[in-house]
Design a protein around this motif. Structure first.
Motif, short mmCIF file in Angstrom:
data_model
loop_
_atom_site.label_atom_id
_atom_site.label_comp_id
_atom_site.label_asym_id
_atom_site.label_seq_id
_atom_site.Cartn_x
_atom_site.Cartn_y
_atom_site.Cartn_z
N ARG A 105 0.83 -1.21 0.00
CA ARG A 105 0.00 0.00 0.00
C ARG A 105 0.86 1.27 0.00
NH1 ARG A 105 -3.46 -3.31 3.21
NH2 ARG A 105 -2.52 -2.58 5.16
N VAL A 106 1.98 1.23 0.76
CA VAL A 106 2.89 2.38 0.75
C VAL A 106 3.44 2.61 -0.64
CG1 VAL A 106 5.15 3.19 1.54
CG2 VAL A 106 3.53 2.26 3.19
N ALA A 107 3.81 1.53 -1.34
CA ALA A 107 4.36 1.66 -2.69
C ALA A 107 3.36 2.33 -3.63
CB ALA A 107 4.75 0.28 -3.22
N LYS A 108 2.09 2.02 -3.48
CA LYS A 108 1.07 2.62 -4.35
C LYS A 108 0.88 4.10 -4.08
CE LYS A 108 -1.49 -1.70 -5.03
NZ LYS A 108 -2.73 -2.45 -4.73
N THR A 109 1.11 4.51 -2.84
CA THR A 109 0.93 5.93 -2.51
C THR A 109 2.16 6.76 -2.87
OG1 THR A 109 1.75 5.72 -0.24
CG2 THR A 109 -0.60 5.32 -0.61
N LYS A 110 3.30 6.09 -3.13
CA LYS A 110 4.53 6.80 -3.46
C LYS A 110 5.15 6.21 -4.73
CE LYS A 110 5.55 7.89 1.39
NZ LYS A 110 5.53 9.36 1.26
N PRO A 111 4.44 6.30 -5.86
CA PRO A 111 4.91 5.66 -7.08
C PRO A 111 6.22 6.23 -7.61
CG PRO A 111 3.07 7.10 -7.55
CD PRO A 111 3.17 7.02 -6.06
N ASP A 112 6.56 7.47 -7.23
CA ASP A 112 7.78 8.10 -7.75
C ASP A 112 8.97 7.98 -6.81
OD1 ASP A 112 6.32 8.93 -9.99
OD2 ASP A 112 5.63 10.73 -8.94
N VAL A 113 8.77 7.31 -5.68
CA VAL A 113 9.86 7.14 -4.70
C VAL A 113 10.43 5.73 -4.87
CG1 VAL A 113 10.51 7.18 -2.27
CG2 VAL A 113 8.76 8.76 -3.12
N GLU A 114 11.63 5.64 -5.39
CA GLU A 114 12.17 4.32 -5.73
C GLU A 114 12.26 3.41 -4.51
OE1 GLU A 114 16.13 2.27 -7.77
OE2 GLU A 114 16.06 4.43 -7.47
N ASN A 115 12.72 3.93 -3.40
CA ASN A 115 12.90 3.10 -2.21
C ASN A 115 11.58 2.55 -1.67
OD1 ASN A 115 15.63 3.39 -2.28
ND2 ASN A 115 15.75 4.96 -0.67
N ALA A 116 10.48 3.22 -2.00
CA ALA A 116 9.17 2.77 -1.50
C ALA A 116 8.70 1.51 -2.21
CB ALA A 116 8.13 3.87 -1.67
N GLN A 117 9.40 1.12 -3.27
CA GLN A 117 8.99 -0.07 -4.02
C GLN A 117 9.61 -1.36 -3.46
OE1 GLN A 117 6.61 0.78 -6.28
NE2 GLN A 117 7.07 2.83 -5.48
N TYR A 118 10.32 -1.24 -2.34
CA TYR A 118 11.01 -2.39 -1.77
C TYR A 118 10.70 -2.52 -0.28
CZ TYR A 118 13.80 -1.86 -6.02
OH TYR A 118 14.19 -1.74 -7.31
N PHE A 119 10.73 -3.74 0.21
CA PHE A 119 10.74 -3.95 1.65
C PHE A 119 11.60 -5.16 1.97
CE2 PHE A 119 6.94 -6.13 0.12
CZ PHE A 119 7.00 -7.36 0.76
N LEU A 120 12.06 -5.23 3.21
CA LEU A 120 13.03 -6.25 3.61
C LEU A 120 12.39 -7.63 3.68
CD1 LEU A 120 15.97 -6.68 4.64
CD2 LEU A 120 15.05 -6.38 6.95
N THR A 121 13.03 -8.62 3.11
CA THR A 121 12.55 -10.00 3.18
C THR A 121 13.71 -10.94 3.47
OG1 THR A 121 12.89 -10.45 0.83
CG2 THR A 121 10.76 -9.54 1.45
N VAL A 122 13.38 -12.09 3.95
CA VAL A 122 14.33 -13.19 4.07
C VAL A 122 13.67 -14.40 3.40
CG1 VAL A 122 15.60 -14.72 5.62
CG2 VAL A 122 15.28 -12.31 6.22
N ALA A 123 14.37 -15.03 2.47
CA ALA A 123 13.80 -16.14 1.71
C ALA A 123 14.46 -17.46 2.11
CB ALA A 123 13.98 -15.90 0.21
N TYR A 124 13.63 -18.47 2.30
CA TYR A 124 14.09 -19.82 2.63
C TYR A 124 13.51 -20.80 1.62
CZ TYR A 124 15.29 -18.13 7.34
OH TYR A 124 15.82 -17.45 8.40
N ALA A 125 14.21 -21.89 1.40
CA ALA A 125 13.61 -23.01 0.66
C ALA A 125 12.52 -23.62 1.53
CB ALA A 125 14.67 -24.06 0.34
N ASP A 126 11.48 -24.16 0.90
CA ASP A 126 10.35 -24.66 1.68
C ASP A 126 10.75 -25.79 2.62
OD1 ASP A 126 10.78 -26.39 -0.47
OD2 ASP A 126 8.68 -26.99 -0.57
N ASP A 127 11.81 -26.55 2.29
CA ASP A 127 12.21 -27.65 3.18
C ASP A 127 13.16 -27.19 4.28
OD1 ASP A 127 14.41 -27.15 1.59
OD2 ASP A 127 14.69 -29.23 0.94
N GLU A 128 13.40 -25.87 4.37
CA GLU A 128 14.23 -25.33 5.44
C GLU A 128 13.41 -24.54 6.46
OE1 GLU A 128 17.26 -23.06 3.53
OE2 GLU A 128 18.28 -24.83 2.70
#
Length: 204
Positions: free
Chosen positions: A17-40
């Protein structure tokens, strides 16, 4: 072929929702994630405690539960060993509850989850809790605390009954997402928990 949000759905939705309200702010298009394999990934049970028996006596509640479950009193903790099996701590005793198979909707990935089955067959019809998100009579206990925490809260008089659930599988979680549905509230407890509050993302 896909990424599944296993935890942090509300934070992900807020980021979108933040990204949609700030379409011209590049940093607003990202958020922190951590990715794991499903068997981990490790999912633990997410158990329930309820403040009262909805005007039932313990004996009456057991009798009514027996209409949909096979009820067996156990010598110690009744930790579920398979899906559709539940543990219940009531009046100082543990019981194993095995749901009758005719009450399990095999073609419904949300309805066949243990959290859904316990709610539909016991918590709502017998204990009168329709919405676990808002009803103050129900609380949730992460499996990392063990079944002893259920005993503690019931024995203290704070709660009247506790329920132990079999942990949701990764396959079940992905099956729900694959059909565009949403997991029921408090249905997964993930470990280990990641440290949070270490990073701030400034948008303005």
């Amino acid at each position: 072929p896909a990424l599944y949000i296993a935890d942090g759905h509300h934070r992900s939705a807020a980021g979108s929702r933040v990204a949609k309200t700030k379409p011209d702010v590049e940093n607003a298009q990202y958020f922190l994630t951590v990715a794991y394999a499903d068997d981990e990934m490790r999912i633990l049970d997410y158990n329930r405690v309820i403040k009262d028996l909805n005007d039932h006596s313990a004996a009456d509640l057991l009798a009514k539960i027996g209409e949909r479950f096979d009820v067996t009193r156990t010598d110690g903790e009744a930790k579920p060993s398979k899906p559709t099996q539940f543990g219940m701590y009531l009046d100082g005793a543990w019981y194993q509850l095995d749901l009758h198979s005719e009450h399990v909707p095999q073609d419904d990935p949300v309805g066949r989850l243990d959290v859904s089955l316990l709610h539909a067959n016991l918590i709502e019809p017998l204990l009168g809790i329709a919405d676990p998100r808002t009803d103050e009579r129900i609380d949730f206990v992460g499996g990392i605390r063990g079944l002893g925490e259920l005993e503690k809260r019931v024995n203290s008089g704070e709660m009247a009954v506790g329920f132990a659930l079999f942990a949701t599988s990764m396959a079940d979680l992905m099956a729900v997402a694959d059909v565009g549905e949403v997991m029921p509230p408090k249905s997964t407890w993930f470990e280990p928990k990641l440290a949070d509050g270490l990073l701030s993302h400034v948008l303005d």
